[in-house]
Design a protein around this motif. Sequence first.
Motif, short mmCIF file in Angstrom:
data_model
loop_
_atom_site.label_atom_id
_atom_site.label_comp_id
_atom_site.label_asym_id
_atom_site.label_seq_id
_atom_site.Cartn_x
_atom_site.Cartn_y
_atom_site.Cartn_z
N LEU A 81 6.60 -0.28 -4.08
CA LEU A 81 5.42 0.65 -4.43
C LEU A 81 4.32 0.25 -3.19
CD1 LEU A 81 5.11 -0.67 -8.20
CD2 LEU A 81 6.17 1.51 -7.21
N VAL A 82 3.67 1.58 -2.83
CA VAL A 82 2.72 1.37 -1.78
C VAL A 82 1.10 1.65 -2.33
CG1 VAL A 82 1.93 2.38 0.43
CG2 VAL A 82 4.32 2.33 -0.19
N PHE A 83 0.51 0.55 -1.94
CA PHE A 83 -0.99 0.43 -2.52
C PHE A 83 -1.81 0.69 -1.33
CE2 PHE A 83 1.50 -1.53 -5.71
CZ PHE A 83 1.07 -0.80 -6.69
N MET A 84 -3.14 1.17 -1.48
CA MET A 84 -3.99 1.08 -0.37
C MET A 84 -5.32 0.31 -0.71
SD MET A 84 -5.86 4.23 1.97
CE MET A 84 -6.55 5.05 0.46
N ASP A 85 -5.93 -0.48 0.21
CA ASP A 85 -7.07 -1.17 0.01
C ASP A 85 -8.09 -0.27 -0.12
OD1 ASP A 85 -9.37 -2.84 -0.01
OD2 ASP A 85 -8.18 -4.56 0.81
N PRO A 95 7.13 -5.01 -4.41
CA PRO A 95 8.51 -4.86 -4.88
C PRO A 95 8.11 -4.10 -6.24
CG PRO A 95 8.63 -6.94 -4.60
CD PRO A 95 7.03 -6.48 -3.92
N ARG A 96 8.77 -3.09 -6.78
CA ARG A 96 8.70 -2.58 -8.18
C ARG A 96 8.68 -3.46 -9.23
NH1 ARG A 96 8.88 2.70 -10.16
NH2 ARG A 96 9.38 2.83 -12.42
N ASP A 97 9.15 -4.66 -9.28
CA ASP A 97 9.37 -5.78 -10.07
C ASP A 97 7.97 -6.58 -10.30
OD1 ASP A 97 11.98 -5.21 -10.28
OD2 ASP A 97 12.91 -6.90 -9.12
N PHE A 98 7.28 -6.39 -9.25
CA PHE A 98 6.06 -6.98 -9.26
C PHE A 98 5.07 -6.45 -10.20
CE2 PHE A 98 1.45 -6.91 -7.86
CZ PHE A 98 1.34 -8.51 -7.53
N ILE A 122 -0.47 -11.94 -6.62
CA ILE A 122 0.04 -12.27 -7.90
C ILE A 122 0.32 -11.60 -8.90
CG2 ILE A 122 -0.35 -14.36 -9.76
CD1 ILE A 122 -1.62 -15.87 -7.41
N SER A 123 -0.70 -10.57 -9.25
CA SER A 123 -0.55 -9.69 -10.37
C SER A 123 -1.34 -8.26 -10.01
CB SER A 123 -1.51 -10.26 -11.47
OG SER A 123 -2.88 -10.30 -11.51
N CYS A 124 -0.98 -7.41 -10.87
CA CYS A 124 -1.50 -6.18 -10.74
C CYS A 124 -2.01 -5.71 -12.14
CB CYS A 124 -0.32 -5.21 -10.38
SG CYS A 124 -0.67 -3.39 -10.18
#
Length: 187
Positions: A81-85, A95-98, A122-124
């Motif tokens: 999964l791609v995230f942008m600050d 990873p998707r499991d995150f 660590i978390s989302c």
Amino acid sequence: MKIDGNEIRPGNVIRHQDTLWVAVKTQAVKPGKGGAYNQVELKNLFDGRKLNERFRASETVERVRLEQRDFQYLYENGDMLVFMDQESFEQVELPRDFVGDRAVYLQEGMKVMLESHEGTYISCQLPEYVTLEVVETEPTVKGQTAAASYKPAILSNGVRVMVPPFMSTGEKVIVATETSEYVRRAD
């Protein structure tokens, strides 16, 4: 920051046995014989292991502060999964499991909060509620609304939820990301 063992509260992140743990439950225990202690249920932030530990007031533990930053979900790239600050516009692949089972609620452009410690994520945290469209459900039957009953519906992200009998295909609903439950009809 060092704190006494009896000051640990649910939600605190501590360093114990050379790794990071979050306090899930705490209970102050004062036995009839011996000294008082704090019974703490800990969950490992990296692998999810659980641990029950006793901390006396005389013991000290290191309380860790996590860095929280706002990110925007961009897209899925295979199993990543791609995230942008939101501040530096730097892109991060996780990873998707995150994110776990709640990854089905991610929508392009969604604002999320990522927590990290010393550069390790660590978390989302996803928004509390998301708006989704009902793509499949049983037709509404007249007179069925008298009792508080629910019917199954499949949403645009593939998740199955129970919705009130008056909901029909094409309508938008608000769903809780934590529990996957119908909250209300979207405006």
